[in-house]
Design an enzyme around this catalytic site. Structure first.
Site, mmCIF file in Angstrom:
data_model
loop_
_atom_site.group_PDB
_atom_site.id
_atom_site.type_symbol
_atom_site.label_atom_id
_atom_site.label_comp_id
_atom_site.label_asym_id
_atom_site.label_seq_id
_atom_site.Cartn_x
_atom_site.Cartn_y
_atom_site.Cartn_z
ATOM 1 N N GLU A 83 43.636 54.495 52.147
ATOM 2 C CA GLU A 83 43.081 53.966 51.140
ATOM 3 C C GLU A 83 42.295 52.918 51.763
ATOM 4 O O GLU A 83 41.950 51.806 51.461
ATOM 5 C CB GLU A 83 43.939 53.260 50.141
ATOM 6 C CG GLU A 83 45.167 52.208 50.954
ATOM 7 C CD GLU A 83 45.926 51.615 49.977
ATOM 8 O OE1 GLU A 83 46.158 51.951 48.867
ATOM 9 O OE2 GLU A 83 46.650 50.378 50.614
ATOM 10 N N HIS A 115 39.635 43.388 39.639
ATOM 11 C CA HIS A 115 40.529 44.148 40.397
ATOM 12 C C HIS A 115 41.850 43.826 39.805
ATOM 13 O O HIS A 115 42.303 42.778 40.233
ATOM 14 C CB HIS A 115 40.379 44.190 41.874
ATOM 15 C CG HIS A 115 40.880 45.207 42.366
ATOM 16 N ND1 HIS A 115 40.502 46.698 42.107
ATOM 17 C CD2 HIS A 115 41.888 45.488 43.494
ATOM 18 C CE1 HIS A 115 41.091 47.531 42.917
ATOM 19 N NE2 HIS A 115 42.065 46.871 43.515
ATOM 20 N N ASP A 119 55.723 49.542 50.398
ATOM 21 C CA ASP A 119 54.513 48.695 50.910
ATOM 22 C C ASP A 119 55.166 47.334 51.175
ATOM 23 O O ASP A 119 55.148 47.098 52.676
ATOM 24 C CB ASP A 119 53.629 48.651 49.859
ATOM 25 C CG ASP A 119 52.285 47.914 50.376
ATOM 26 O OD1 ASP A 119 52.290 47.431 51.624
ATOM 27 O OD2 ASP A 119 51.394 47.480 49.580
ATOM 28 N N LYS A 159 46.705 50.533 39.423
ATOM 29 C CA LYS A 159 47.503 49.567 39.706
ATOM 30 C C LYS A 159 48.183 49.451 38.218
ATOM 31 O O LYS A 159 47.382 49.297 37.227
ATOM 32 C CB LYS A 159 46.736 48.514 40.010
ATOM 33 C CG LYS A 159 46.107 48.561 41.411
ATOM 34 C CD LYS A 159 47.454 48.108 42.332
ATOM 35 C CE LYS A 159 46.949 47.681 43.622
ATOM 36 N NZ LYS A 159 47.906 47.523 44.659
ATOM 37 N N GLU A 208 54.278 53.464 44.212
ATOM 38 C CA GLU A 208 54.391 52.752 45.475
ATOM 39 C C GLU A 208 54.831 51.354 45.143
ATOM 40 O O GLU A 208 54.746 50.793 44.183
ATOM 41 C CB GLU A 208 52.934 52.315 45.958
ATOM 42 C CG GLU A 208 52.635 51.419 47.079
ATOM 43 C CD GLU A 208 51.168 51.316 47.486
ATOM 44 O OE1 GLU A 208 50.372 52.172 47.028
ATOM 45 O OE2 GLU A 208 50.842 50.339 48.127
ATOM 46 N N LYS A 256 44.606 55.781 42.995
ATOM 47 C CA LYS A 256 45.803 54.754 42.952
ATOM 48 C C LYS A 256 45.558 53.893 41.696
ATOM 49 O O LYS A 256 44.573 53.386 41.859
ATOM 50 C CB LYS A 256 45.893 54.051 44.391
ATOM 51 C CG LYS A 256 46.798 52.770 44.432
ATOM 52 C CD LYS A 256 47.214 52.563 45.786
ATOM 53 C CE LYS A 256 47.353 51.093 45.917
ATOM 54 N NZ LYS A 256 47.876 50.952 47.239
ATOM 55 N N ASP A 314 50.690 52.104 41.821
ATOM 56 C CA ASP A 314 51.368 50.867 42.783
ATOM 57 C C ASP A 314 51.747 50.102 41.799
ATOM 58 O O ASP A 314 50.940 49.421 40.838
ATOM 59 C CB ASP A 314 50.063 50.538 43.766
ATOM 60 C CG ASP A 314 50.759 49.378 44.557
ATOM 61 O OD1 ASP A 314 52.036 49.111 44.570
ATOM 62 O OD2 ASP A 314 49.903 49.091 45.673
ATOM 63 N N LYS A 348 50.107 49.198 57.173
ATOM 64 C CA LYS A 348 49.133 48.356 56.974
ATOM 65 C C LYS A 348 49.036 47.729 58.441
ATOM 66 O O LYS A 348 50.234 46.844 58.857
ATOM 67 C CB LYS A 348 49.099 47.270 55.992
ATOM 68 C CG LYS A 348 49.213 47.928 54.511
ATOM 69 C CD LYS A 348 49.274 46.874 53.338
ATOM 70 C CE LYS A 348 49.071 47.699 52.042
ATOM 71 N NZ LYS A 348 49.253 46.677 50.838
HETATM 72 C C1 MUC Z 1 48.258 47.151 47.579
HETATM 73 O O1 MUC Z 1 49.384 46.443 47.275
HETATM 74 O O2 MUC Z 1 48.480 48.061 48.268
HETATM 75 C C2 MUC Z 1 45.767 48.214 48.177
HETATM 76 C C3 MUC Z 1 44.670 48.762 47.517
HETATM 77 C C4 MUC Z 1 44.475 47.897 46.301
HETATM 78 O O3 MUC Z 1 43.805 48.004 45.452
HETATM 79 O O4 MUC Z 1 45.154 46.956 46.417
HETATM 80 C C5 MUC Z 1 45.779 46.979 47.893
HETATM 81 C C6 MUC Z 1 47.148 46.140 47.755
HETATM 82 MG MG MG Z 2 50.742 48.437 47.620
#
Ligand code: MUC
Ligand code: MG
Length: 381
Positions: A325, A20, A247, A167, A222, A165, A196, A271
């Site tokens: 999520e 991941h 976040d 990354k 994000e 989402k 994000d 969160k």
């Molecule tokens: C984050 O930064 O939001 C949430 C989903 C994911 O893949 O990482 C997280 C952390």
């Molecule tokens: Mg995040």
């Protein structure tokens, strides 16, 4: 009223289904702290404290979460009335500064214990559930655009997710925008694509990046810039049409108030862990609602324990315009619940039953606990 008799913690390491890839780390394993509160009447309550990438995401780590609970919170709350959560929280707040994830883990276990003794789901203690299920996003983070496209298409075909989402923030901004463009072009209107950045961009990167993301059909960005740059976040929120979500900048109600006061973000990723517990997360939700800020239920890539507890709280929230999520358990190669959460019709079902609505499989905890695998390793050597 049964007293809190004992506080047990377990640190477990579970492999992920694939790497991941986040801007600050690549996860191949997730480390989870589980808390079991045992009460004098024989009842118990479970909670979870989980962060991401050791200390790369925030100041707490799995080891520090466990230490804060074992060495400071446990002695402070042992012997207190289990049903008076406010009294226990007051003691925890005067005993431990910061450490919101550790505090949240114990608070979850207090709510779980109380709700189980009342034979009610936690949602009932927060006024009652408004939803049976909630929309759930999936994170595409394999590090490769084509792998992400294949993964997303499978998710859409099987009805598991249609919100993605991505990354980003690790590669140059131009490459990140091209990556998002390729995925959005292949999925089209079948999916909502969001990103994000996990604080990785400078303000000028973000200005350029957000404009590019807007052009390629991305719906939301994000935490594009560092958490402490609130006025810069506001500048981005004001100048770009796509939604900007806070976040890492949102660590509980005080931050929520600061961000809401001059509307520095369009959406809050709420969160439970980062907020410091369910009560504080509910306060963040209330502040967002008062300021007309959109809501999204975020995750720290937690197991089914925390995910189910979060579902209990978010089931009571009427307006979750950006969904959730809460997919953490799906990222792991193994399940630690006796019955896994249900993911179907692009949603996750709110578990029924007392407390968080889920039961921990103790044999899995025994199997994955770090102290067991560490001693096995020592024997092998
Ligand atoms: C984050 O930064 O939001 C949430 C989903 C994911 O893949 O990482 C997280 C952390
Ligand atoms: Mg995040």
């Amino acid at each position: 009223m049964p007293k809190i008799d004992r506080v047990e913690t377990f640190l477990i390491d579970i492999p992920t289904i694939r790497g991941h890839v986040l801007s600050m780390t690549t996860m191949t394993v997730q480390s989870i702290v589980l808390v079991r509160l045992r009460f004098e009447d024989g009842s118990d309550g479970w909670g979870e404290g989980t962060t991401i990438g050791g200390m790369r995401y925030c100041a707490e780590s799995p080891e520090s979460i466990r230490l804060a609970i074992d060495s400071y919170i446990a002695p402070a709350i042992s012997g207190l009335e289990g049903d008076n959560i406010n009294a226990a929280l007051a003691v925890i707040e005067t005993t431990v500064r910061g450490n919101p994830i550790a505090r949240a883990a114990v608070e979850m276990a207090l709510w779980d214990g109380l709700a189980r003794r009342l034979d009610q789901p936690i949602a009932q203690l927060f006024g009652g559930a408004l939803h049976d299920s909630l929309p759930v996003a999936w994170t595409l983070a394999s590090g490769n655009s084509q792998t992400d496209i294949t993964e997303a298409q499978q998710m859409i075909e099987t009805g598991r997710h249609n919100i993605f989402k991505l990354k980003i923030g690790k590669r140059p901004v131009r490459d990140d925008v091209a990556h998002v463009a390729a995925i959005k072009a292949s999925l089209g209107d079948k999916a909502s694509v969001r990103v994000d950045v996990n604080q990785s961009w400078s303000l000028s990167d973000a200005r350029w990046g957000l404009a590019g993301l807007q052009d390629v059909g991305c719906d939301l960005v994000e935490q594009p810039i560092p958490a402490d740059q609130i006025s810069n976040l506001k500048a981005l929120t004001d100048s770009i049409n796509i939604a900007v979500m806070a976040d890492e900048a949102l660590q509980g109600p005080k931050d929520a108030l600061r961000l809401a006061a001059d509307r520095s973000a369009d959406v809050f990723a709420v969160k439970i862990a980062q907020s410091g517990g369910l009560k504080r997360a509910a306060e963040v939700v209330a502040i967002a609602r008062s300021a007309d800020i959109g809501l999204y239920a975020g995750t720290m890539l937690e197991s089914g324990v925390s995910t189910a507890t979060a579902l209990q709280l978010f089931a009571t929230v009427r307006h979750l315009a950006w969904g959730t999520e809460l997919f953490g358990p799906l990222l792991f190669r193994d399940e630690i619940l006796q019955t896994p959460l249900t993911y179907q019709n692009f949603s996750v079902t709110i578990p029924e039953g007392p407390g968080s609505g889920v039961e921990v499989d103790i044999s899995k905890i025994e199997f994955y606990r770090r102290d067991r695998t560490a001693s096995l390793h020592a024997v092998q050597i």
